[in-house]
Design a protein around this motif. Structure first.
Motif, short mmCIF file in Angstrom:
data_model
loop_
_atom_site.label_atom_id
_atom_site.label_comp_id
_atom_site.label_asym_id
_atom_site.label_seq_id
_atom_site.Cartn_x
_atom_site.Cartn_y
_atom_site.Cartn_z
N ARG A 19 0.67 -1.22 0.13
CA ARG A 19 0.01 0.01 -0.09
C ARG A 19 0.81 1.30 0.11
O ARG A 19 0.31 2.18 -0.49
N ASP A 43 -4.43 -7.28 -6.81
CA ASP A 43 -4.12 -7.70 -5.40
C ASP A 43 -4.24 -8.70 -4.87
O ASP A 43 -5.29 -9.46 -4.74
N SER A 50 -4.40 -2.79 1.43
CA SER A 50 -4.38 -2.34 0.07
C SER A 50 -5.48 -2.23 -0.85
O SER A 50 -5.90 -1.40 -1.45
N TYR A 53 -7.64 0.92 -0.03
CA TYR A 53 -6.89 1.83 -0.72
C TYR A 53 -7.00 1.90 -2.10
O TYR A 53 -7.36 3.32 -2.73
#
Length: 328
Positions: A19, A43, A50, A53
Motif C-alpha cells: 500500500r 491485489d 491495500s 486503498y
C-alpha cells in the motif's frame, strides 16, 4: 492514430502488502505517452488495507487519463486470494485483452516513454517477440546503472541467463500469442519464477531484444523484497532448471512435470542442452558442498543428482523437496 499503429498493451501489476509503494508504479503507467493500454492491478490477497486503498483511489486515477476514439486507457483492479506473485501475474495474463503484455512490479517506476519506445522497437524488428529495456537501480537513494555481468544483453544470451537472472520483469515486454507458446509462470515457485521464464524463452529458440535506453527505475534495499525472504536462493534456480530438463527429455507425466510445460523445449539445440546440463551440475555440486560443510542431510540431493546423471527424469515429489523451506 489507429489501433493498427497503436495495438493494445496489457500492463499487469501484481501487488501484495505494498500500500505504501504501489501508487508510484501506478502513476508511472498513467503518465505513459503511449495512447492505447489497459492496466490490470492484481491485489494478491493483501492484509495491509491495500484493497480498500485501491478502491478509494481508482476514480482519482481514472480522472487522470483520457482515451481517444478506438484507442483506450483503462484501469482495472482485481482481488485474488493470496497465492504469490506468479499466480497473480498468471491471472493477469489470462484476463488480458492486449496484443502485447508488459509487467511492472509494485515497487518499480517506468519512464514516460517506456511503452512507446518498446512497441516501436517491435514494430521495427518484427521477428522479435520479447524484449526488455535498460534500467537504473535506486538502492536507498543511490542511483546506479548495471555494470559488468549485470549489464543487460540482447539476443540469445542463454549462458549468461543460466548463471544470473538477466531480464528485469518490470521491463519485460511480450507478444501475447508468443508468450502463450512458452507457458505461464510456475506458481509453486516463491522466488526466481522470472528466472525460470526467461530461460524457457531462450531454450525454446527465441531471442530477447533490448532497448538500449534507461526506461525504468528499479528500487531495491527494502525489507520485503522476495529475494531477501528465503534461504538458499540457488535451490529455486536448481528446481527451475531440473523442471526444464524433465520437459526437454520428454517426460510429460503429470506426476513428474509441474505447471509450465512448454512443448517447444523438445526442439532445444544440442549446444543449449549442454549449457543447461552444465548449469544443473554446477548448482547441484554447490548445494551438496554447502550442506556437507554444515553437516546437513544430503540424501534427497544425492537422489536427485543420481537421477540426473543417469539421464532420468526426476519425480515431482523429489523436485519439490528443493522448495521445502524446512530443509534449508
Amino acid at each position: 492514430m489507429t489501433v493498427t499503429e497503436y495495438p493494445l498493451i496489457s500492463v499487469i501489476l501484481p501487488t501484495f502488502n505494498r500500500r505504501h509503494l504501489v501508487e508510484r508504479a501506478i502513476l508511472s503507467v498513467i503518465y505513459q505517452t503511449y495512447p492505447n493500454w489497459e492496466l490490470l492491478i492484481i491485489d494478491d490477497g493483501s492484509t495491509d488495507g491495500s484493497w480498500v486503498y485501491l478502491l478509494s483511489k481508482i476514480l482519482e486515477w481514472k480522472r487522470q487519463v483520457q482515451s481517444f476514439g478506438r484507442l483506450e486507457k483503462t484501469i482495472q483492479i482485481h482481488q485474488t486470494e493470496h497465492r504469490g506473485v506468479s499466480a497473480a501475474r498468471n491471472f493477469g495474463i489470462q484476463i488480458a485483452r492486449g496484443e502485447w503484455i508488459s509487467f511492472i512490479d509494485s515497487d518499480d517506476e517506468w519512464y514516460p516513454e517506456k511503452l512507446k519506445k518498446q512497441i516501436h522497437f517491435h514494430q521495427k524488428h518484427t521477428n522479435i517477440y520479447f524484449s526488455q529495456t535498460n534500467e537504473v537501480w535506486n538502492k536507498k537513494g543511490n542511483l546506479l546503472e548495471p555494470k559488468g555481468k549485470y549489464k543487460k544483453k540482447s539476443g540469445h544470451f542463454l549462458q549468461e541467463s543460466l548463471a544470473l537472472c538477466m531480464v528485469t520483469c518490470s521491463s519485460f515486454f511480450a507478444k501475447k500469442e508468443s508468450l502463450a507458446t512458452i507457458g505461464m509462470f510456475r506458481e509453486e515457485m516463491k522466488t526466481c519464477e522470472d528466472y525460470d521464464l526467461w530461460n524457457r524463452i531462450l531454450l525454446s529458440g527465441f531471442s530477447i531484444g533490448l532497448i538500449e535506453e534507461n526506461l525504468l527505475t528499479r528500487y531495491g534495499g527494502h525489507h520485503d523484497q522476495l529475494s531477501n525472504q528465503f534461504q538458499g536462493i540457488e535451490r529455486f534456480r536448481l528446481y527451475s532448471l531440473l523442471c526444464i530438463w524433465n520437459e526437454i527429455i520428454g517426460e510429460h507425466e503429470t506426476d513428474r512435470v509441474p505447471k509450465g510445460t512448454n512443448a517447444n523445449l523438445a526442439l532445444t539445440s544440442f549446444n543449449d542442452r549442454n549449457f543447461l546440463s552444465l548449469s544443473i551440475q554446477f548448482r547441484l555440486n554447490t548445494l551438496v558442498q554447502g550442506r556437507e560443510k554444515r553437516g546437513k542431510n544430503l540424501q534427497f540431493l544425492q537422489q536427485i543428482k543420481d537421477l540426473f546423471l543417469t539421464n532420468q527424469s526426476i519425480p515431482k515429489k523429489d523436485l519439490l523437496t528443493l522448495l521445502d523451506d524446512s530443509l534449508f
